[in-house]
Scaffold this active site. Structure first.
Site, short mmCIF file in Angstrom:
data_model
loop_
_atom_site.label_atom_id
_atom_site.label_comp_id
_atom_site.label_asym_id
_atom_site.label_seq_id
_atom_site.Cartn_x
_atom_site.Cartn_y
_atom_site.Cartn_z
N ARG A 189 -8.06 6.65 8.86
CA ARG A 189 -6.74 6.07 9.34
C ARG A 189 -6.81 6.27 10.59
O ARG A 189 -6.33 6.89 11.46
CB ARG A 189 -5.52 7.16 8.46
CG ARG A 189 -5.80 6.75 7.62
CD ARG A 189 -5.58 5.47 7.29
NE ARG A 189 -5.32 5.18 5.78
CZ ARG A 189 -6.02 4.66 4.86
NH1 ARG A 189 -6.85 4.37 5.10
NH2 ARG A 189 -6.29 4.14 3.57
N SER A 223 1.51 4.44 1.14
CA SER A 223 1.60 6.09 1.89
C SER A 223 2.04 7.04 2.34
O SER A 223 2.13 6.03 3.67
CB SER A 223 -0.14 5.98 1.63
OG SER A 223 -1.48 5.81 0.20
N GLU A 275 1.55 9.60 6.98
CA GLU A 275 0.59 8.32 7.37
C GLU A 275 1.18 7.36 8.27
O GLU A 275 0.99 6.50 8.87
CB GLU A 275 -0.08 7.93 6.07
CG GLU A 275 -1.38 6.97 6.41
CD GLU A 275 -1.46 6.64 4.86
OE1 GLU A 275 -1.82 5.25 5.32
OE2 GLU A 275 -2.28 7.53 4.35
#
Length: 304
Positions: free
Chosen positions: A178, A229, A299
């Site tokens: 990420r 998520s 996230e």
């Protein structure tokens, strides 16, 4: 003169063909279905329009926000007094070699994966169910089911304000979990990406894509608005498991809820506000820290 008045005049003078919406509800452009109005939202239809619009926005005194499919963002309830540049119309895609595929930033990964499958190219099966855009996927090194962007990217064309457009090979993008060079340079804008894939059997590729989609439907609350998520995976743990072990499945604040299907998802059960989601995130972080001693990092990108 206010920044958006200067912007309107500049667009009229320099980019009269650019599509611009005023006071555009951000909830229409977010998979969370949350967010107040953007003062201005522009929809460039080419790379040249995109870079010119970014430059105009900065010149007029606003900090442009680049928006793809809006699948990993949480917008404020009061909206944004800034220019949002939506890349949805940057949607060209073509084969540039036997196994090379060029896709512009506004395309959904799912659409690119289907195009690859139809042309007998394998490697993007993991991306079929990822709802984000190519630009966002490059920035965040999107991944699922054992695959990630760094496995299939050859490189990307990126606009750096004040510097121009540069093609960065995958090694220079510094892709990690990420993370990329672009998460460290939020002013940079992905224009398009080059994928390097492999030859495969279209029937087998399609079968794998359908298999992964069934796994998603079985395990994720796709029937509710969400941003996927909610938390990054902590080193050595899974966020969803930690949240479930803390007894937080079904925890609700207003219209926001920790999904009873997958604890790693915060969902909008109807009428959730940004404030609801932020408070729920805070409570989850607090409880997981208390029960497991693990700090959960969002996230989802929280836009202030």
């Amino acid at each position: 003169m206010l920044w958006y008045e200067r912007f309107d005049q500049s667009i009229s003078d320099e980019l009269p063909d650019l599509s611009v919406a005023r006071e555009e509800p951000l909830s229409r452009h977010s998979s969370f279905r949350i967010g107040g109005p953007a003062r201005r939202m522009a929809f460039p239809a080419s790379a040249d329009q995109l870079t010119h619009t970014v430059e105009l926005g900065e010149r007029c005194g606003t900090n442009p926000l680049i928006l793809g499919n809006g699948t990993n963002v949480l917008f404020p309830d009061e909206g944004l007094d800034r220019l949002v540049i939506n890349t949805r119309d940057l949607c060209k895609m073509e084969l540039t070699g036997a196994c090379d595929l060029m896709a512009e930033a506004g395309l959904s990964l799912a659409r690119v994966a289907v195009f690859a499958q139809q042309n007998g190219l394998t490697g993007l099966e993991f991306a079929h169910g990822i709802p984000g855009s190519v630009g966002g996927a490059v920035c965040m090194n999107a991944g699922a089911y054992g695959g990630e962007m760094k496995d299939v990217l050859a490189g990307a064309s990126v606009f750096f304000p004040g510097e121009g457009v540069r093609y960065l090979p995958v090694e220079e993008l510094d892709l990690g979990y990420r993370h990329s060079l672009l998460t460290d340079r939020p002013d940079a804008v992905v224009i398009g990406a080059m994928f390097r894939l492999k030859k495969g059997d279209p029937v087998a590729i399609r079968g794998r894509m359908e298999e992964l989609m069934q796994k998603r439907k079985a395990s994720q609350p796709l029937e509710y608005p969400s941003a996927g998520s909610t938390f990054k995976r902590p080193a050595g743990y899974f966020a969803g498991a930690l949240i479930e072990q803390a007894g937080l499945k079904g925890l609700t604040v207003g219209g926001a809820q920790v999904s009873t299907k997958h604890a790693g998802f915060v969902i909008n059960t109807g009428g959730a506000t940004c404030a609801d989601v932020l408070e729920l995130i805070r409570q989850v972080q607090e409880r997981v820290m208390a029960t497991a001693g693990v700090e959960l990092e969002p996230e989802v990108r929280i836009i202030r």
